[in-house]
Design an enzyme around this catalytic site. Structure first.
Site, mmCIF file in Angstrom:
data_model
loop_
_atom_site.group_PDB
_atom_site.id
_atom_site.type_symbol
_atom_site.label_atom_id
_atom_site.label_comp_id
_atom_site.label_asym_id
_atom_site.label_seq_id
_atom_site.Cartn_x
_atom_site.Cartn_y
_atom_site.Cartn_z
ATOM 1 N N ASP A 110 0.818 -1.215 0.000
ATOM 2 C CA ASP A 110 0.000 0.000 0.000
ATOM 3 C C ASP A 110 0.853 1.266 0.000
ATOM 4 O OD1 ASP A 110 -1.911 -1.904 0.370
ATOM 5 O OD2 ASP A 110 -2.742 -1.080 2.222
ATOM 6 N N ASP A 198 -2.447 5.799 -3.018
ATOM 7 C CA ASP A 198 -1.838 4.670 -2.328
ATOM 8 C C ASP A 198 -1.028 3.915 -3.374
ATOM 9 O OD1 ASP A 198 -3.235 5.327 -0.003
ATOM 10 O OD2 ASP A 198 -4.151 3.352 0.237
ATOM 11 N N ASP A 249 -5.392 -4.226 -6.654
ATOM 12 C CA ASP A 249 -4.847 -5.589 -6.690
ATOM 13 C C ASP A 249 -5.790 -6.710 -6.247
ATOM 14 O OD1 ASP A 249 -4.523 -4.683 -4.080
ATOM 15 O OD2 ASP A 249 -2.437 -5.305 -3.887
HETATM 16 O O1 DAV Z 1 -11.625 -6.068 -3.094
HETATM 17 O O2 DAV Z 1 -11.528 -5.400 -1.048
HETATM 18 C C1 DAV Z 1 -8.693 -5.202 -1.573
HETATM 19 C C2 DAV Z 1 -7.337 -4.706 -1.991
HETATM 20 C C3 DAV Z 1 -6.421 -4.610 -0.871
HETATM 21 N N1 DAV Z 1 -5.118 -4.097 -1.276
HETATM 22 C C4 DAV Z 1 -11.060 -5.448 -2.192
HETATM 23 C C5 DAV Z 1 -9.772 -4.748 -2.462
#
Ligand code: DAV
Length: 373
Positions: A110, A198, A249
């Site tokens: 992040d 981020d 991601d």
């Molecule tokens: O689909 O909650 C999460 C990504 C975390 N870096 C989601 C995204």
């Protein structure tokens, strides 16, 4: 060519990984209320209304899984570094605001964006994450001292006053339908007061950087990245269908040159697919998640199933319980390395989230020579 030791080098998401940071769960806190937070935590989340340090047994379990993941990588010859956790359970403030605690240092992805020989600390957009970069400074300091060409950069620290957050989002009872409409219209919680991004909203494809415009990254943040990475082409994308667009991601995941898996509930709009299609890249629907719900006290959605870490163009780490995602990648010819991590998801995400690239083999390449827009 300099003969100095190179520590930092990574231009994309799939070249052979040789050195990586894996986060830690130590002292992670559920953040206290602050303006951006309410809008970003799912409305039916069990975290609403509670804040403070997570319990010792959940921290220990998450650390056990993160440590096992680190040893799996080390056994494959990948060097692993770990952050040095701050005491996250302390009040922090700037001249503009105060909050009761910080967050943690599990999702290294992040904060730290590695592009070539540069490590850039993102602005972040939560107040509780304003100082999170400090967890990684001992590592970055070491890289900077040994690698004489490494560039350590930090984006302008944002003020994060109330002007950064749209008042419309301050209610916690917006409802999914309205959220889907707003996010499709790109009416996000963050305003355009100042650049915000981020690092986990950015995907690296050699000369092209693909950046999600959403809750954690605004257009000014994308413009800042464009002006900063002068030798790159920076493209803004967005994914209608996501009521909480935070980080790219669990939505759009390159697997190797020419192949991307895309969350079927958050497909990249047609006009934005051109860059990939014009250059012969395939975007296919990812497999379904194996779970109907995220684990307890988790911010992320079930789509952490596609939050995979590519070790090289033939090898990928997939969470152990995500059998459909593993099966799909196996059929695509990848060797799948199962990694148990679900009980660490609540600390900030999945297998991709908890890592940050230090070194991948390979040089800067142009994967999208045809740019029609
Ligand atoms: O689909 O909650 C999460 C990504 C975390 N870096 C989601 C995204």
């Amino acid at each position: 060519m300099s003969k100095d030791k190179v520590i930092v080098n990574s231009w994309n998401e799939w070249d052979p990984l040789k050195h990586v940071i894996v986060g830690k769960a130590d002292g992670c806190c559920i953040p206290a209320p602050e303006p951006a937070l309410d809008a970003k935590v799912p409305e039916d989340s069990d975290m609403k209304g509670s804040h403070g340090p997570r319990t010792k047994d959940t921290v220990d379990k998450a650390n056990e899984l993160l440590n096992n993941f680190a040893s799996i990588l080390e056994k494959r010859g990948i060097k692993v570094d770990r952050p040095v956790p701050l005491n996250h359970n302390q009040k922090i403030s700037t001249p503009d605001w105060k909050v009761d605690s910080m967050f943690g240092c599990m999702p290294a992805r992040d904060i730290i964006l590695t592009v070539g020989n540069e490590m850039l600390e993102a602005t972040m957009s939560y107040r509780c994450r304003w100082f999170e970069y400090l967890n990684y400074r001992p590592l970055i300091k070491k890289y900077f001292e040994i690698d004489k060409n490494m560039r350590h950069e930090t984006a302008p620290k944002p003020r994060l006053t109330d002007a950064d957050y749209r008042e419309d989002y301050l209610s916690d009872k917006i409802g999914i339908q309205k959220r889907l409409k707003w996010t499709e219209e790109k009416f996000f919680v963050t305003t355009e007061e100042e650049p915000l991004f981020d690092a986990a909203d950015v995907l690296r494809f050699g000369k092209d950087l693909i950046v999600q415009h959403g809750f954690t990254t605004n257009l000014k943040g994308i413009d800042w990245l464009r002006r900063h990475f002068k030798d790159h082409r920076v493209h803004a994308v967005n994914f209608p269908g996501d009521p909480y667009p935070i980080h790219i991601d669990a939505t759009f995941t390159p697997i190797k040159e020419g192949l991307i898996i895309n969350n079927p509930q958050r497909r990249l709009p047609k006009e934005q697919r051109k860059l990939f299609e014009d250059n012969g890249w395939k975007i296919i629907d990812s497999a379904q998640p194996a779970h109907n719900e995220p684990p307890p006290l988790c911010y992320s959605s079930v789509w952490l199933s596609m939050n995979v870490l590519v070790l090289d163009p033939k090898t990928v780490c997939v969470e152990k319980s995500e059998i459909y995602q593993a099966e799909q990648l196996d059929k695509l010819g990848m060797e799948v390395v199962p990694v148990e991590l679900r009980d660490a998801y609540a600390f900030g995400g999945g297998i991709h989230c908890c890592t940050a690239d230090v070194y991948r083999e390979g040089d800067l390449k142009d994967y999208f020579p045809i740019q029609k827009n």
